[in-house]
Design a protein around this motif. Structure first.
Motif, PDB file in Angstrom:
ATOM      1  N   THR A 712       0.844  -1.196   0.000  1.00 40.16           N
ATOM      2  CA  THR A 712       0.000   0.000   0.000  1.00 40.16           C
ATOM      3  C   THR A 712       0.876   1.242   0.000  1.00 40.16           C
ATOM      4  N   GLY A 713       0.408   2.287  -0.727  1.00 42.38           N
ATOM      5  CA  GLY A 713       1.106   3.564  -0.746  1.00 42.38           C
ATOM      6  C   GLY A 713       2.164   3.620  -1.818  1.00 42.38           C
ATOM      7  N   HIS A 714       2.844   4.793  -1.876  1.00 44.40           N
ATOM      8  CA  HIS A 714       3.894   5.032  -2.852  1.00 44.40           C
ATOM      9  C   HIS A 714       5.004   5.825  -2.200  1.00 44.40           C
ATOM     10  N   GLY A 715       6.088   5.922  -2.889  1.00 45.50           N
ATOM     11  CA  GLY A 715       7.188   6.745  -2.414  1.00 45.50           C
ATOM     12  C   GLY A 715       8.192   5.960  -1.586  1.00 45.50           C
ATOM     13  N   ILE A 716       8.896   6.693  -0.720  1.00 51.20           N
ATOM     14  CA  ILE A 716       9.969   6.091   0.068  1.00 51.20           C
ATOM     15  C   ILE A 716       9.431   5.020   0.999  1.00 51.20           C
ATOM     16  N   ASP A 717       8.283   5.275   1.672  1.00 54.55           N
ATOM     17  CA  ASP A 717       7.714   4.262   2.574  1.00 54.55           C
ATOM     18  C   ASP A 717       7.398   2.992   1.822  1.00 54.55           C
ATOM     19  N   PHE A 759      -0.543  -2.435   4.774  1.00 52.16           N
ATOM     20  CA  PHE A 759      -0.582  -3.889   4.601  1.00 52.16           C
ATOM     21  C   PHE A 759       0.028  -4.232   3.251  1.00 52.16           C
ATOM     22  N   ILE A 760       0.193  -5.541   3.042  1.00 46.64           N
ATOM     23  CA  ILE A 760       0.752  -6.046   1.789  1.00 46.64           C
ATOM     24  C   ILE A 760      -0.119  -7.186   1.305  1.00 46.64           C
ATOM     25  N   THR A 761      -0.598  -7.070   0.049  1.00 46.67           N
ATOM     26  CA  THR A 761      -1.276  -8.224  -0.558  1.00 46.67           C
ATOM     27  C   THR A 761      -0.213  -9.057  -1.245  1.00 46.67           C
ATOM     28  N   MET A 762      -0.405 -10.403  -1.239  1.00 47.52           N
ATOM     29  CA  MET A 762       0.645 -11.246  -1.808  1.00 47.52           C
ATOM     30  C   MET A 762       0.078 -12.568  -2.290  1.00 47.52           C
ATOM     31  N   LEU A 763       0.656 -13.025  -3.403  1.00 43.56           N
ATOM     32  CA  LEU A 763       0.449 -14.388  -3.900  1.00 43.56           C
ATOM     33  C   LEU A 763       1.743 -15.147  -3.702  1.00 43.56           C
TER      34      LEU A 763
END
Length: 889
Positions: A712-717, A759-763
């Motif tokens: 989620t999000g963009h940039g440095i984070d 959070f992170i979505t992942m397969l």
């Protein structure tokens, strides 16, 4: 038994037609003339075949042509027009041309034959519906009847034996009836006289103004000698027998003669002489009637010409066209060689020649004197007739001008509208030429109508002039509005686009459309700042593209001289001398500049530096670049400089973000026999680092492990979380190789590392290259697709919560078999959520693409997905897209 009324009527009509045909033959047998019999055949054929016009044509043995001997038509004018006309037997177009002229499009032509000898043809015309078989049969019967009638003559209608005196008088009456055309009347008299007397030939002679004989018409006469005619007329007797001819005077006093040629002429009997004398009298009457008809026709033609001149002038409403038409028609009608129309200027009272023919010298001064007379002594006269201009005292003030111009006679016709004199129509005939009363009436009427037409044309042109002024003002306002609108669109386009390539293309197209240029190119300094290199080029006409590209795509050295020319920030209008001095690409423009083309170089610069130059090219000498164009170009170039600067900064930041993004993606793939791996990652137009991440790993048991996630999000984070996700995959995959165990372990790590609301979505997926076994686990990510070689697409619907939301989660596993040649495709939500005007790309469109491209290699299959997504959005991606394809070989 019932009887069809239609059949009864048809039978009755056929019987009537046959009776009419039979009646014609009975008349011929009873002594009727050949022409009467042929006319009866023509009338009967018209009735039997339902024709509107029927023509019986007979072969003329002397000329070989087909002569119209009988015509059946409801219109006497049509019958008179066709009677006596001749056509060549081989002229196949003449029949249809006659039908077209009469407005009768259906034609039927039948031969009139005696054995194998053609005596003539029967022609039938009507406006609609083809002739039926029955009608054609009746027509052929009529042709046979005509052949029987002609068989009793010489085969071509020429009577072998002389006719009795009564028949000769009847033929004279026929000649009188045909007296509408002078030449045809004379020819008809000659034909009838020769056929009626059995002569070898006949000649009708007329006397000219000097009383010299000339041939007016002839039949069967090969040689013509006027000496016998001169002698016979000098004898002053009504009838003269010469060595090889009879000569009869025509008219009293004589105006012509009828000559009949024989091998050995005998002195005619009293009955024959009486008949010939009567025939000659009626023939003379016919010739005089035809001459009167000719004169009346000429007068009618002149009247028609008057109406045509006025009508054409009114229709055109053009002053120049009106006057030229009037001059041309008057000259044609009156045989005038010197004439002119003069008009008074409405406000200046100046008389000017508006149109004329055959005049030179100071004739306008003569016309001014005529205008003075029209306003003074001759006021109220419709026409001013001055037969001896140089001797007339009224023209004494312009005697020198008369001598210089050679004007001898004058006919002046004032052009008046109500009581206002607006001009003059003047004719200058030679001495001795006077207008007849009819000619004077015609030209006077024409002058009156011409005055009205001139006034109307002047009013029309004044209205047109005012309309043109209003249109010019309106077009100027519209052009200003278009310019402002274009400037607004330019500003909006430049503000919306952060792509340097898009900005450059928009810039050259905008200039080409705004200034209607043939070509526009933009050059920017190269990396070393030593040359200007073309970055974008637009050529309006594709046919000129190759030639223009040869010039404008060539780099231009950024010489000190060129830098000095741009130092002031002003546009530079190239001339041949400057172009030669600068050389390079500009030097190649010299031949075009010498032929009238214009080229301007407009700097695109900020206060700190010159970002580039615009080359504006107009090849048409009629559309040169002006000062206003250059000022407008400079204004747009100022906006373009800001847009280019922004685009350049955007490109730099975009390259930085892409570099960081790609540093977190795998650089090499594990080499596993039996599996083919392909991946594509493309970022959106945003400058920040995206959140898509994926990686590959070969497990200890030989399987391929693949993880694909979206942070989620963009940039440095986002970049930090991507690095963490990649570390988690690398560190846990070998320890927890199965999908469920791996995602559960990864969730425990991510929960403790990511910030709240992140959070992170992942397969996570493993593939056994030997068996094709696929194990899949999903943590809130879009489900992967399994594609068979046959194009069947199935969804691996593994379920589970995204990583980093809740500790202690468990994840299920979904297992499937990947057949040889099959592929499994993983992707991020940037693919299926790509948007175009509120519409998303979606699962259905993705499945359809995978089915259609099922056999592509892994890398090409991944590329096809991203390319189709880009096409759907119209070029720019709305979110980052990552696609991984694994194919079992």
């Amino acid at each position: 038994m019932s009887i069809d009324p239609g059949q009864t009527r048809e039978t009755a009509e056929g019987a009537t037609a046959l009776e009419a045909l039979a009646g014609g033959l009975r008349g011929l047998a009873g002594g009727s003339s050949l022409d009467d019999a042929l006319e009866a055949v023509a009338d009967a054929a018209a009735l039997a075949a339902g024709a509107e016009v029927v023509v019986v044509r007979v072969v003329d043995e002397s000329t070989g042509s087909l002569e119209a001997r009988a015509v059946s038509a409801a219109s006497t004018s049509v019958a008179a027009e066709l009677q006596g006309t001749r056509v060549a037997p081989s002229d196949g177009d003449a029949l249809h041309a006659t039908g077209h002229r009469l407005g009768l499009g259906v034609v039927l032509e039948l031969p009139i034959e005696l054995g194998e000898r053609e005596l003539g043809r029967l022609q039938l015309f009507r406006s609609a519906e083809s002739f039926t078989a029955t009608e054609q049969a009746l027509g052929r019967l009529a042709a046979e009847q005509a052949a029987v009638a002609l068989a009793g003559t010489g085969g071509n209608g020429k009577i072998v034996q002389p006719l009795p005196a009564g028949e000769l008088l009847r033929l004279g009456g026929d000649a009188l009836a045909t007296g509408l055309d002078e030449e045809r009347t004379a020819q008809e008299i000659a034909r009838l006289a020769a056929q009626g007397t059995g002569a070898l030939g006949a000649v009708v002679w007329r006397l000219d103004a000097d009383l010299q004989p000339y041939v007016a018409g002839a039949f069967g006469a090969e040689e013509e000698d006027e000496r016998d005619i001169v002698d016979a007329l000098a004898a002053q007797t009504a009838f003269t027998v010469k060595s090889d001819s009879w000569v009869l005077r025509l008219g009293q006093p004589p105006f012509g003669a009828l000559q009949l040629r024989f091998e050995q002429p005998l002195v005619p009997s009293d009955d024959v002489l009486d008949a010939l004398t009567t025939f000659a009298a009626r023939a003379a009457h016919a010739l005089r009637s035809s001459e009167r008809a000719r004169r009346q026709s000429i007068e009618l033609e002149r009247s028609r010409a008057l109406v045509a001149v006025v009508g054409q002038a009114i229709a055109q409403l053009s002053l120049a066209h009106t006057l030229e038409t009037a001059i041309e028609r008057i000259a044609e009608l009156l045989g005038a060689e010197r004439l002119a129309v003069y008009l008074l200027e409405p406000e200046e009272e100046r008389l000017l020649e508006a149109a004329g023919r055959g005049l030179a010298g100071p004739h306008t001064r003569v016309a001014k004197r005529l205008v003075e007379l029209a306003r003074g002594p001759l006021r109220g006269h419709e026409a001013m007739l001055i037969e001896d201009a140089r001797a007339d005292l009224r023209l004494a003030p312009v005697r020198e001008q008369l001598a210089e111009t050679g004007i001898e006679n004058v006919v002046g016709l004032p052009l008046r509208v109500r009581e206002d004199l607006i001009g003059l129509l003047a004719l200058y005939p030679p001495r001795g030429r006077t207008l007849t009363p009819d000619e004077l009436a015609l030209v006077t009427a024409l002058a009156a109508q011409l005055a009205v037409a001139v006034q109307n044309a002047r009013l029309h042109e004044e209205v047109k002039r005012r309309d043109a002024e209003r249109r010019e003002a309106l077009e100027a306002e519209q052009q200003a509005s278009r310019t402002l609108r274009s400037l607004y669109e330019i500003s909006r386009t430049f503000a919306q686009s952060l792509s340097l390539e898009t900005t450059l293309e928009a810039l050259v197209h905008t200039f080409a459309d705004l200034l209607e240029l043939d070509a526009v190119g933009i050059r920017m300094p190269d990396e070393r700042g030593e040359a200007l290199v073309t970055q974008a080029l637009h050529v309006r006409d594709e046919r000129m593209s190759e030639a223009v590209q040869t010039i404008l795509l060539r780099p231009q050295a950024l010489s000190p001289r060129l830098r000095s020319l741009f130092a002031g920030g002003r546009p530079l209008l190239l001339d041949p001398q400057i172009a030669r001095e600068l050389g390079g690409a500009y030097g190649l423009l010299v031949p075009f500049l010498e032929r009238g083309s214009t080229t301007a170089i407009v700097p695109v610069s900020t206060p700190a530096e010159v970002l580039g130059t615009l080359t504006l090219l107009s090849l048409d000498p009629a559309r040169p670049l002006g000062e206003a164009d250059l000022e407008l170009a400079l204004s747009v170039a100022g906006q373009a400089a800001l847009a280019l600067e922004n685009a350049r900064l955007y490109q730099q930041q975009k390259r930085f973000a892409d570099t960081m993004q790609r540093s977190l993606l795998p650089r090499v793939y594990p080499k596993i026999e039996g599996l083919e791996v392909g991946d594509v990652y493309e970022s959106s137009a945003r400058l920040d680092v995206g959140g898509d991440v994926y990686d590959f790993l070969r497990l200890d048991d030989g399987r391929l492990a693949v993880a694909l996630g979206d942070v989620t999000g963009h940039g440095i984070d986002a970049a930090a979380d991507m690095a963490m996700a990649k570390f988690v995959f690398r560190s846990l995959a070998r320890e927890h190789p199965e999908p469920g165990d791996f995602l559960a372990a990864a969730n425990q790590v991510v929960v403790g590392e990511v910030a709240p609301n992140k959070f992170i979505t992942m397969l996570y997926l493993t593939v056994d290259p030997a068996t094709g076994a696929v194990a899949c686990g999903c943590a809130g990510h879009p489900w992967p697709r399994l594609v068979t070689p046959a194009g069947e697409v199935s969804v691996l619907e593994a379920r589970g919560l995204a990583l980093g939301i809740d500790p202690g989660q468990t994840y299920s596993e979904l297992r499937a078999d990947l057949p040889p040649g099959g592929a499994v495709v993983l992707y991020t939500d940037g693919v299926i959520e790509a948007r175009r005007e509120g519409e998303i790309y979606g699962d259905e469109r993705l499945d359809a693409l995978l089915a259609a491209q099922a056999t592509l290699p892994a890398a090409q299959l991944a590329r096809a997905v991203v390319d189709d997504c880009r096409v759907f959005t119209g070029g720019d991606l709305t979110d980052d897209c990552a696609v991984v394809a694994i194919r079992r070989t």
